[in-house]
Design a protein around this motif. Structure first.
Motif, PDB file in Angstrom:
ATOM      1  N   LEU A  63     -68.665  -4.737 -38.239  1.00  0.00           N
ATOM      2  CA  LEU A  63     -68.860  -4.505 -39.677  1.00  0.00           C
ATOM      3  C   LEU A  63     -70.343  -4.390 -40.008  1.00  0.00           C
ATOM      4  CD1 LEU A  63     -66.157  -6.998 -40.945  1.00  0.00           C
ATOM      5  CD2 LEU A  63     -66.260  -4.595 -41.630  1.00  0.00           C
ATOM      6  N   ASN A  64     -71.133  -5.303 -39.462  1.00  0.00           N
ATOM      7  CA  ASN A  64     -72.574  -5.272 -39.733  1.00  0.00           C
ATOM      8  C   ASN A  64     -73.215  -3.997 -39.221  1.00  0.00           C
ATOM      9  OD1 ASN A  64     -72.244  -7.783 -40.861  1.00  0.00           O
ATOM     10  ND2 ASN A  64     -73.218  -8.913 -39.206  1.00  0.00           N
ATOM     11  N   SER A  65     -72.733  -3.494 -38.074  1.00  0.00           N
ATOM     12  CA  SER A  65     -73.309  -2.265 -37.529  1.00  0.00           C
ATOM     13  C   SER A  65     -73.004  -1.058 -38.406  1.00  0.00           C
ATOM     14  CB  SER A  65     -72.778  -2.023 -36.104  1.00  0.00           C
ATOM     15  OG  SER A  65     -71.426  -1.617 -36.129  1.00  0.00           O
ATOM     16  N   CYS A  66     -71.978  -1.185 -39.239  1.00  0.00           N
ATOM     17  CA  CYS A  66     -71.644  -0.113 -40.188  1.00  0.00           C
ATOM     18  C   CYS A  66     -72.288  -0.326 -41.555  1.00  0.00           C
ATOM     19  CB  CYS A  66     -70.130  -0.020 -40.368  1.00  0.00           C
ATOM     20  SG  CYS A  66     -69.217   0.380 -38.884  1.00  0.00           S
ATOM     21  N   GLY A  67     -73.001  -1.437 -41.708  1.00  0.00           N
ATOM     22  CA  GLY A  67     -73.645  -1.719 -42.986  1.00  0.00           C
ATOM     23  C   GLY A  67     -72.818  -2.565 -43.928  1.00  0.00           C
ATOM     24  N   TYR A  68     -71.734  -3.178 -43.440  1.00  0.00           N
ATOM     25  CA  TYR A  68     -70.878  -4.020 -44.279  1.00  0.00           C
ATOM     26  C   TYR A  68     -71.094  -5.487 -43.915  1.00  0.00           C
ATOM     27  CZ  TYR A  68     -68.481   0.471 -44.851  1.00  0.00           C
ATOM     28  OH  TYR A  68     -68.202   1.788 -45.085  1.00  0.00           O
ATOM     29  N   GLU A  69     -71.123  -6.352 -44.928  1.00  0.00           N
ATOM     30  CA  GLU A  69     -71.339  -7.777 -44.685  1.00  0.00           C
ATOM     31  C   GLU A  69     -70.403  -8.635 -45.530  1.00  0.00           C
ATOM     32  OE1 GLU A  69     -75.508  -8.386 -45.423  1.00  0.00           O
ATOM     33  OE2 GLU A  69     -76.056  -7.728 -43.398  1.00  0.00           O
ATOM     34  N   PRO A  70     -69.092  -8.431 -45.380  1.00  0.00           N
ATOM     35  CA  PRO A  70     -68.174  -9.323 -46.093  1.00  0.00           C
ATOM     36  C   PRO A  70     -68.239 -10.728 -45.504  1.00  0.00           C
ATOM     37  CG  PRO A  70     -66.971  -8.009 -44.497  1.00  0.00           C
ATOM     38  CD  PRO A  70     -68.385  -7.487 -44.507  1.00  0.00           C
ATOM     39  N   VAL A  71     -67.745 -11.697 -46.236  1.00  0.00           N
ATOM     40  CA  VAL A  71     -67.650 -13.057 -45.702  1.00  0.00           C
ATOM     41  C   VAL A  71     -66.492 -13.076 -44.715  1.00  0.00           C
ATOM     42  CG1 VAL A  71     -67.192 -15.475 -46.239  1.00  0.00           C
ATOM     43  CG2 VAL A  71     -68.593 -14.088 -47.791  1.00  0.00           C
ATOM     44  N   ALA A  72     -66.785 -13.294 -43.433  1.00  0.00           N
ATOM     45  CA  ALA A  72     -65.770 -13.314 -42.373  1.00  0.00           C
ATOM     46  C   ALA A  72     -65.742 -14.695 -41.749  1.00  0.00           C
ATOM     47  CB  ALA A  72     -66.062 -12.254 -41.319  1.00  0.00           C
ATOM     48  N   VAL A  73     -64.603 -15.356 -41.814  1.00  0.00           N
ATOM     49  CA  VAL A  73     -64.497 -16.763 -41.431  1.00  0.00           C
ATOM     50  C   VAL A  73     -63.363 -16.945 -40.430  1.00  0.00           C
ATOM     51  CG1 VAL A  73     -64.012 -19.092 -42.293  1.00  0.00           C
ATOM     52  CG2 VAL A  73     -65.387 -17.510 -43.662  1.00  0.00           C
ATOM     53  N   ALA A  74     -63.578 -17.779 -39.435  1.00  0.00           N
ATOM     54  CA  ALA A  74     -62.513 -18.159 -38.519  1.00  0.00           C
ATOM     55  C   ALA A  74     -61.769 -19.354 -39.094  1.00  0.00           C
ATOM     56  CB  ALA A  74     -63.088 -18.510 -37.147  1.00  0.00           C
ATOM     57  N   GLY A  75     -60.468 -19.243 -39.208  1.00  0.00           N
ATOM     58  CA  GLY A  75     -59.681 -20.335 -39.759  1.00  0.00           C
ATOM     59  C   GLY A  75     -58.224 -19.937 -39.871  1.00  0.00           C
ATOM     60  N   ASP A  76     -57.410 -20.867 -40.281  1.00  0.00           N
ATOM     61  CA  ASP A  76     -55.977 -20.640 -40.443  1.00  0.00           C
ATOM     62  C   ASP A  76     -55.731 -19.926 -41.765  1.00  0.00           C
ATOM     63  OD1 ASP A  76     -53.232 -20.716 -40.706  1.00  0.00           O
ATOM     64  OD2 ASP A  76     -53.038 -22.805 -40.070  1.00  0.00           O
ATOM     65  N   GLY A  77     -55.356 -18.661 -41.691  1.00  0.00           N
ATOM     66  CA  GLY A  77     -55.146 -17.868 -42.904  1.00  0.00           C
ATOM     67  C   GLY A  77     -54.057 -18.399 -43.801  1.00  0.00           C
ATOM     68  N   ARG A  78     -53.155 -19.207 -43.259  1.00  0.00           N
ATOM     69  CA  ARG A  78     -52.097 -19.785 -44.089  1.00  0.00           C
ATOM     70  C   ARG A  78     -52.652 -20.750 -45.121  1.00  0.00           C
ATOM     71  NH1 ARG A  78     -48.604 -20.937 -38.720  1.00  0.00           N
ATOM     72  NH2 ARG A  78     -50.711 -21.522 -38.102  1.00  0.00           N
ATOM     73  N   LYS A  79     -53.893 -21.207 -44.893  1.00  0.00           N
ATOM     74  CA  LYS A  79     -54.541 -22.097 -45.866  1.00  0.00           C
ATOM     75  C   LYS A  79     -55.386 -21.321 -46.861  1.00  0.00           C
ATOM     76  CE  LYS A  79     -54.790 -25.894 -42.520  1.00  0.00           C
ATOM     77  NZ  LYS A  79     -55.690 -26.822 -41.782  1.00  0.00           N
ATOM     78  N   GLY A  80     -55.456 -19.987 -46.702  1.00  0.00           N
ATOM     79  CA  GLY A  80     -56.321 -19.206 -47.564  1.00  0.00           C
ATOM     80  C   GLY A  80     -57.779 -19.467 -47.256  1.00  0.00           C
ATOM     81  N   LEU A  81     -58.610 -19.327 -48.287  1.00  0.00           N
ATOM     82  CA  LEU A  81     -60.051 -19.574 -48.129  1.00  0.00           C
ATOM     83  C   LEU A  81     -60.576 -19.993 -49.498  1.00  0.00           C
ATOM     84  CD1 LEU A  81     -62.367 -19.372 -46.035  1.00  0.00           C
ATOM     85  CD2 LEU A  81     -62.811 -17.076 -46.931  1.00  0.00           C
ATOM     86  N   THR A  82     -60.834 -21.267 -49.644  1.00  0.00           N
ATOM     87  CA  THR A  82     -61.196 -21.786 -50.963  1.00  0.00           C
ATOM     88  C   THR A  82     -62.593 -21.353 -51.407  1.00  0.00           C
ATOM     89  OG1 THR A  82     -61.975 -23.856 -49.955  1.00  0.00           O
ATOM     90  CG2 THR A  82     -59.688 -23.790 -50.726  1.00  0.00           C
ATOM     91  N   GLY A  83     -63.447 -20.987 -50.448  1.00  0.00           N
ATOM     92  CA  GLY A  83     -64.847 -20.707 -50.774  1.00  0.00           C
ATOM     93  C   GLY A  83     -65.060 -19.621 -51.804  1.00  0.00           C
ATOM     94  N   GLY A  84     -64.217 -18.601 -51.842  1.00  0.00           N
ATOM     95  CA  GLY A  84     -64.397 -17.512 -52.797  1.00  0.00           C
ATOM     96  C   GLY A  84     -63.411 -17.524 -53.937  1.00  0.00           C
TER      97      GLY A  84
END
Length: 365
Positions: free
Chosen positions: A149-170
């Motif tokens: 993604l970074n090599s294409c110019g994209y920088e989303p927040v990418a996190v390793a974790g259990d997707g069933r818990k979602g992601l509270t940070g955003g």
């Protein structure tokens, strides 16, 4: 938004976008996005099974690589101990789901299952990287996707974790999209999506589009067309239901439903809602025509159907439940996916036919 230099895939990518647009698979807005995002950078290699059953790695230097990457085809991108564990989904299916997600300028989106990062790149191109969050259980996949993604110019927040818990940070998010298979909507997602927000999630063999309400409920109908994503998995797992082996003692009887009747796409979808978490394998004759199959569950239940004979073993009679599901589906006019819906709350997910007051019955009863 992307940072592209020399781009060997541009012409093929433009042709793919045009083909999908002409067939009605995507609108003009997403067409521009597909024309821009270099899938070959996000999918630098894939695996293809040869005639012997071995998985062969195909990279950019191999003949046919670019044609495959810019075809409307799902590509296996990770194989663990001979079992596919990640893929880049069929572009038309991905775009069908993105269209249903109905993203608007300024929306913040959570993606479940980063995979190669291609879907996150499409969202980043459309909304801006700062509004895209993506999570995957596989740390190696997240690391590689972030680099691509970074090599294409994209920088989303990418996190390793259990997707069933979602992601509270955003949170709270305006939209949530999942690109791996589920049998129910994880309860943690619902409070992470704002009221009025949209969840698009594969459930069984269909994709549900749910709207979140302010009473802690997400409800909506299934989209047309099938959904064949790899199932959600835990860290270190391949996501498969292990085959229990052929049992020593088998109860046999005449099958009341022909195996080929069960293979109807609409029936398979209804069955995936009525009997979740069942694994299948088909069996075919010398001419390649299917003659039957086997199904099994995590609790060791097992069934095998060949012609008009069925054998069953284990704590549950799986084919009995399949026949009940077939009778229910047939008796209601063989309904297609669009007649089904789902209601998800923090206490569970309930699927229904035509209206929330008409639930899909428990076929185990």
């Amino acid at each position: 938004m992307s940072a592209l230099g020399a781009d060997p895939g541009r012409e093929l990518r433009t042709a793919l976008a045009r083909s999908l647009f002409d067939s009605g698979e995507l609108n003009a807005e997403w067409r521009m996005v597909v024309e821009t995002v270099p899938r070959h950078v996000l999918v630098p290699f894939f695996y293809r099974q040869d005639s012997s059953g071995e998985w062969r790695r195909i990279a950019s230097e191999d003949p046919g690589f670019f044609a495959a990457v810019y075809s409307d085809t799902a590509l296996t991108t990770q194989v663990t101990e001979g079992i596919p564990t990640s893929s880049s989904s069929q572009p038309s299916l991905m775009l069908h789901m993105l269209d249903a997600l109905d993203v608007q300028d300024g929306n913040r989106v959570l993606e479940i299952a980063t995979g190669t990062g291609y879907n996150a790149a499409l969202l980043s191109e459309r909304l801006g990287s700062e509004r895209v969050y993506t999570v995957d259980v596989d740390r190696e996949l997240v690391r590689d996707a972030r680099a691509s993604l970074n090599s294409c110019g994209y920088e989303p927040v990418a996190v390793a974790g259990d997707g069933r818990k979602g992601l509270t940070g955003g949170a709270p998010y305006d939209r949530l999209i999942a690109t791996c298979g589920f049998t129910s909507v994880p309860p943690a997602w619902i409070p992470q999506v704002r009221p009025g927000g949209i969840i698009v999630c594969p459930l069984g063999r269909g994709n549900a589009r749910l709207i979140v309400s302010d009473d802690g409920r997400a409800e909506g109908r299934f989209l047309p067309g099938g959904s064949y994503f790899m199932g959600v998995r835990s860290e270190g797992s391949n996501g498969q239901i292990p085959y229990p082996g052929d049992p020593a003692e088998i109860n046999t009887r005449e099958a009341h439903v022909n195996y080929l009747d069960v293979e109807d796409d609409g029936m398979w979808f209804a069955l995936s809602l009525a009997l979740p978490e069942i694994a299948w394998t088909h069996e075919a004759g010398m001419d390649g025509a299917r003659t039957g199959g086997r199904l099994w569950a995590r609790d060791g239940s097992w069934a095998c159907v060949q012609g008009r004979e069925v054998g069953q073993a284990g704590p549950r009679r799986l084919w009995d439940a399949v026949e009940r599901a077939y009778g229910w589906w047939k008796g209601r006019g063989c309904p297609e996916r669009e007649r089904f819906g789902a209601t998800a709350t923090e206490s569970g997910t309930r699927c229904w036919l035509d209206s929330p007051g008409n639930p899909v019955p428990d076929m185990e009863a």
